[in-house]
Design an enzyme around this catalytic site. Structure first.
Site, PDB file in Angstrom:
ATOM      1  N   GLY A   8     -22.472   6.626   8.775  1.00  0.00           N
ATOM      2  CA  GLY A   8     -21.698   6.553   7.545  1.00  0.00           C
ATOM      3  C   GLY A   8     -22.378   5.654   6.528  1.00  0.00           C
ATOM      4  O   GLY A   8     -21.720   4.936   5.774  1.00  0.00           O
ATOM      5  N   THR A  86     -11.362   3.601  11.507  1.00  0.00           N
ATOM      6  CA  THR A  86      -9.956   3.619  11.923  1.00  0.00           C
ATOM      7  C   THR A  86      -9.454   5.061  12.041  1.00  0.00           C
ATOM      8  O   THR A  86     -10.205   6.004  11.798  1.00  0.00           O
ATOM      9  CB  THR A  86      -9.081   2.831  10.933  1.00  0.00           C
ATOM     10  OG1 THR A  86      -9.257   3.370   9.609  1.00  0.00           O
ATOM     11  CG2 THR A  86      -9.494   1.357  10.909  1.00  0.00           C
ATOM     12  N   HIS A 140      -3.974   0.063  -0.424  1.00  0.00           N
ATOM     13  CA  HIS A 140      -5.372   0.472  -0.369  1.00  0.00           C
ATOM     14  C   HIS A 140      -5.671   1.528  -1.442  1.00  0.00           C
ATOM     15  O   HIS A 140      -4.762   2.092  -2.039  1.00  0.00           O
ATOM     16  CB  HIS A 140      -5.730   1.038   1.006  1.00  0.00           C
ATOM     17  CG  HIS A 140      -5.907  -0.006   2.054  1.00  0.00           C
ATOM     18  ND1 HIS A 140      -4.856  -0.503   2.793  1.00  0.00           N
ATOM     19  CD2 HIS A 140      -7.011  -0.675   2.484  1.00  0.00           C
ATOM     20  CE1 HIS A 140      -5.302  -1.412   3.640  1.00  0.00           C
ATOM     21  NE2 HIS A 140      -6.607  -1.545   3.473  1.00  0.00           N
ATOM     22  N   LYS A 144      -8.173   6.366   0.849  1.00  0.00           N
ATOM     23  CA  LYS A 144      -8.004   5.977   2.261  1.00  0.00           C
ATOM     24  C   LYS A 144      -7.136   7.004   2.978  1.00  0.00           C
ATOM     25  O   LYS A 144      -6.038   7.332   2.530  1.00  0.00           O
ATOM     26  CB  LYS A 144      -7.388   4.585   2.369  1.00  0.00           C
ATOM     27  CG  LYS A 144      -7.332   4.069   3.804  1.00  0.00           C
ATOM     28  CD  LYS A 144      -6.966   2.599   3.858  1.00  0.00           C
ATOM     29  CE  LYS A 144      -6.885   2.081   5.277  1.00  0.00           C
ATOM     30  NZ  LYS A 144      -8.171   2.173   5.997  1.00  0.00           N
ATOM     31  N   THR A 151      -5.398  -2.342  10.054  1.00  0.00           N
ATOM     32  CA  THR A 151      -5.082  -3.772  10.008  1.00  0.00           C
ATOM     33  C   THR A 151      -3.579  -4.004  10.014  1.00  0.00           C
ATOM     34  O   THR A 151      -3.082  -4.901  10.703  1.00  0.00           O
ATOM     35  CB  THR A 151      -5.716  -4.423   8.760  1.00  0.00           C
ATOM     36  OG1 THR A 151      -7.136  -4.222   8.804  1.00  0.00           O
ATOM     37  CG2 THR A 151      -5.406  -5.911   8.698  1.00  0.00           C
TER      38      THR A 151
END
Length: 224
Positions: A8, A86, A140, A144, A151
């Site tokens: 990435g 994530t 965010h 996203k 988190t």
């Protein structure tokens, strides 16, 4: 200098990892990304079968599929593996857990030292104020994909707070807030990220430590 591959490498965090790697004694020998990149000087491959370079560690900020492929490549080539990706599927989580029996692996949703400190503070505050109403708010950028953030989920796990509110908009790197409300008083704990370089710096520092570790699955707090 240790040889580093970035999965990435064209992403927001991946580019910071590339730019900052030499500050942490890493040589970025290549990257993996699905898009063609004109501003990256090292080779950027679209698949792991193209890699010919020798690696010491892979740092991954990509997608579920690329994360799993990177982990399996690290296992096959006996190098350390660190991921900050994530929204991982059960299939990928099992691959990470399996690889950790043979190589050093770090999986974390956040590599900011300040976030790790916030998590500890929030846990202590919640334990001290069990009768307060509590909730988590995370903000965010609009791109996203996962909601709530990794988190926020982590803070919820540590504190036992179930109520999490997610906001998506603009280019906000990340804001996490824990609110605990009592009768006539309120405690608010907030962490703000102003750019994603904090995650790259934390990941690179953690990768340095990971290279000194025996095979196993490590969290960010084990290394930072």
């Amino acid at each position: 200098m240790k040889n580093l591959l970035i999965t990435g490498i064209g992403g927001k965090v991946g580019k910071y990892v590339y730019e900052l790697a030499s500050d942490y004694s890493f040589n970025v020998v290549c990257g993996i990304d699905k898009q063609k990149l004109l501003d990256i000087e090292c080779p950027v491959y679209s698949g792991f079968d193209e890699i010919r370079e020798n690696l010491d560690v892979i740092v991954d900020f990509s997608s579920d599929t690329l994360c799993r492929e990177a982990c399996l490549y690290a296992l096959k080539n006996n190098c350390a593996f660190l991921t900050g990706t994530t929204a991982l599927t059960e299939k990928t989580l099992k691959a990470i857990e399996g690889a950790s029996t043979e190589i050093a692996v770090c999986k974390a949703s956040n590599y900011s030292k300040a976030v790790l400190t916030m998590e500890k503070i929030s846990k202590i505050a919640r334990e001290s104020l069990p009768d307060f109403d509590a909730q988590i708010i995370e903000v965010h950028h609009s791109q996203k994909k996962d909601k709530p953030s990794g988190t926020a989920k982590r803070i919820g796990e540590l504190t036992g707070i179930k109520e999490i509110h997610s906001i998506r908009g603009g280019d906000t790197p990340g804001i996490h807030t824990v609110i605990m409300s009592g009768n006539g008083e309120e405690m608010v704990i907030t962490h703000r990220s102003y750019n994603k370089s904090v995650f790259a710096r934390g990941a690179l520092q953690a990768a340095q430590k990971l290279l000194t570790k025996a095979p196993g699955l490590y969290a960010a707090e084990n290394l930072l």
